[in-house]
Design a protein around this motif. Structure first.
Motif, PDB file in Angstrom:
ATOM      1  N   UNK A 147       0.722  -1.242  -0.068  1.00 42.49           N
ATOM      2  CA  UNK A 147       0.062   0.007  -0.009  1.00 42.49           C
ATOM      3  C   UNK A 147       0.819   1.187   0.185  1.00 42.49           C
ATOM      4  N   UNK A 148       0.525   2.109  -1.039  1.00 41.02           N
ATOM      5  CA  UNK A 148       1.322   3.419  -1.030  1.00 41.02           C
ATOM      6  C   UNK A 148       0.621   4.377   0.035  1.00 41.02           C
ATOM      7  N   UNK A 149       1.754   5.143   0.971  1.00 41.98           N
ATOM      8  CA  UNK A 149       1.155   5.810   1.762  1.00 41.98           C
ATOM      9  C   UNK A 149       0.536   7.292   1.222  1.00 41.98           C
ATOM     10  N   UNK A 150      -0.613   7.430   1.796  1.00 43.09           N
ATOM     11  CA  UNK A 150      -1.710   8.586   1.313  1.00 43.09           C
ATOM     12  C   UNK A 150      -2.391   8.095   0.056  1.00 43.09           C
ATOM     13  N   UNK A 151      -2.354   6.675  -0.384  1.00 43.68           N
ATOM     14  CA  UNK A 151      -3.321   6.558  -1.526  1.00 43.68           C
ATOM     15  C   UNK A 151      -4.039   5.180  -1.047  1.00 43.68           C
ATOM     16  N   UNK A 152      -4.869   4.909  -2.213  1.00 40.03           N
ATOM     17  CA  UNK A 152      -5.906   3.681  -1.966  1.00 40.03           C
ATOM     18  C   UNK A 152      -5.089   2.556  -1.803  1.00 40.03           C
ATOM     19  N   UNK A 153      -5.463   1.303  -1.154  1.00 39.81           N
ATOM     20  CA  UNK A 153      -4.743   0.068  -1.416  1.00 39.81           C
ATOM     21  C   UNK A 153      -4.827  -0.430  -2.574  1.00 39.81           C
ATOM     22  N   UNK A 154      -3.683  -1.206  -3.107  1.00 39.50           N
ATOM     23  CA  UNK A 154      -3.917  -1.862  -4.483  1.00 39.50           C
ATOM     24  C   UNK A 154      -4.848  -3.261  -4.522  1.00 39.50           C
ATOM     25  N   UNK A 155      -5.586  -3.206  -5.134  1.00 38.03           N
ATOM     26  CA  UNK A 155      -6.551  -4.327  -5.146  1.00 38.03           C
ATOM     27  C   UNK A 155      -6.499  -5.247  -6.389  1.00 38.03           C
ATOM     28  N   UNK A 156      -6.344  -6.409  -6.376  1.00 33.37           N
ATOM     29  CA  UNK A 156      -6.393  -7.500  -7.016  1.00 33.37           C
ATOM     30  C   UNK A 156      -7.785  -7.709  -7.798  1.00 33.37           C
ATOM     31  N   UNK A 157      -8.013  -7.451  -9.068  1.00 35.58           N
ATOM     32  CA  UNK A 157      -9.310  -7.277  -9.715  1.00 35.58           C
ATOM     33  C   UNK A 157      -9.747  -8.941  -9.711  1.00 35.58           C
ATOM     34  N   UNK A 158      -8.909  -9.773 -10.255  1.00 38.12           N
ATOM     35  CA  UNK A 158      -9.388 -11.167 -10.382  1.00 38.12           C
ATOM     36  C   UNK A 158      -9.819 -11.595  -8.979  1.00 38.12           C
ATOM     37  N   UNK A 159      -9.288 -11.340  -7.771  1.00 37.53           N
ATOM     38  CA  UNK A 159      -9.720 -11.946  -6.322  1.00 37.53           C
ATOM     39  C   UNK A 159     -11.071 -11.235  -6.099  1.00 37.53           C
ATOM     40  N   UNK A 160     -11.319 -10.108  -6.561  1.00 37.71           N
ATOM     41  CA  UNK A 160     -12.527  -9.504  -6.426  1.00 37.71           C
ATOM     42  C   UNK A 160     -13.574 -10.196  -7.281  1.00 37.71           C
ATOM     43  N   UNK A 161     -13.335 -10.375  -8.414  1.00 34.74           N
ATOM     44  CA  UNK A 161     -14.214 -11.138  -9.326  1.00 34.74           C
ATOM     45  C   UNK A 161     -14.711 -12.607  -8.638  1.00 34.74           C
TER      46      UNK A 161
END
Length: 254
Positions: free
Chosen positions: A1-15
């Motif tokens: 996760x980058x400080x001050x930004x949204x977390x990196x999400x894995x699209x395939x996991x979400x699907x």
């Protein structure tokens, strides 16, 4: 996760998780084409994800081509319930520790042995120095005596046949008749019977066919205030009893 930004999400996991959610909403099963429509996924992507989920056991494909939730999901559900139950019990023990300034213990008598499942202590409220294994010292601890009081006389006799009571301190009760004939009590006390300078108080917890106890330990010099411990200990034991009754089982602590 980058400080001050949204977390990196894995699209395939979400699907994949979205597919699991939709399948769970259809107890009789749902086809790949319906899943694609309901989730907005492309059909090829849906098939790829479904194959992976079936391979890993999170989904099962029926003979008619529909998909249902697999055994792996049931296992996760059971694990989540057990973890939540353990968390609830531990929260009660922490609250009791803070209220009474005493270390707290949860133990059970299972397969012929005293097993301590959880200890909640702190530098300010240290646990008892277990210089003798609790399994060998049930006769000298409030934990052990409370658990044994939930057994029949024959079961207690068998326990002491396997673990003959020894004098651990000058206060330890070692008479077999006294130990076997001891009446069941709502509260059990150990007054320096296991360790000089330490006293313990234990209350039974209601669990079907399994003796369980909640106990506290504190410096023996505080024995004069033991009456102040009784109500909070009983109340905490009752809360845990209710939690276990709602859950319908005692959680695994392995």
């Amino acid at each position: 996760m980058n400080r001050g930004s949204e977390p990196t999400l894995i699209a395939s996991v979400q699907r994949a998780l979205r597919l699991l959610e939709v399948v769970g909403q259809h107890p009789s099963g749902i086809t790949a084409k319906c899943l694609a429509r309901n989730t907005g996924l492309a059909l090829p992507t849906t098939y790829h994800l479904l194959r992976t989920l079936v391979h890993e056991g999170y989904l099962t494909k029926l003979d008619d081509g529909a998909f249902i939730v697999g055994e792996q999901v049931a296992g996760l559900h059971d694990a989540a319930q057990a973890q939540q139950l353990r968390s609830t019990i531990r929260s009660t023990m922490i609250e009791l520790r803070e209220d009474l300034s005493a270390a707290t213990y949860l133990a059970r008598y299972d397969d012929g042995e005293v097993l301590v499942d959880e200890i909640v202590d702190s530098p300010r409220t240290p646990r008892v120095d277990a210089w003798v294994d609790f399994r060998q010292a049930a006769h000298a601890t409030a934990v052990g005596k409370c658990l044994l009081s939930g057994l029949s006389k024959d079961e207690r006799t068998d326990h002491f046949r396997r673990h003959p009571p020894e004098g651990l301190t000058p206060r330890t009760i070692t008479g077999l008749r006294d130990l076997v004939e001891a009446p069941r009590s709502a509260l059990v006390t150990d007054t320096e019977e296991y360790s000089l300078g330490t006293a313990c108080l234990a209350a039974p917890i209601r669990v079907a066919d399994l003796p369980v106890t909640l106990a506290i330990s504190f410096p023996a010099r505080k024995l004069a205030t033991t009456r102040d411990y009784v109500r909070p200990l009983r109340a905490a034991a009752e809360r845990i009893s209710r939690s276990l009754a709602v859950a319908g089982n005692y959680p695994s602590w392995n």
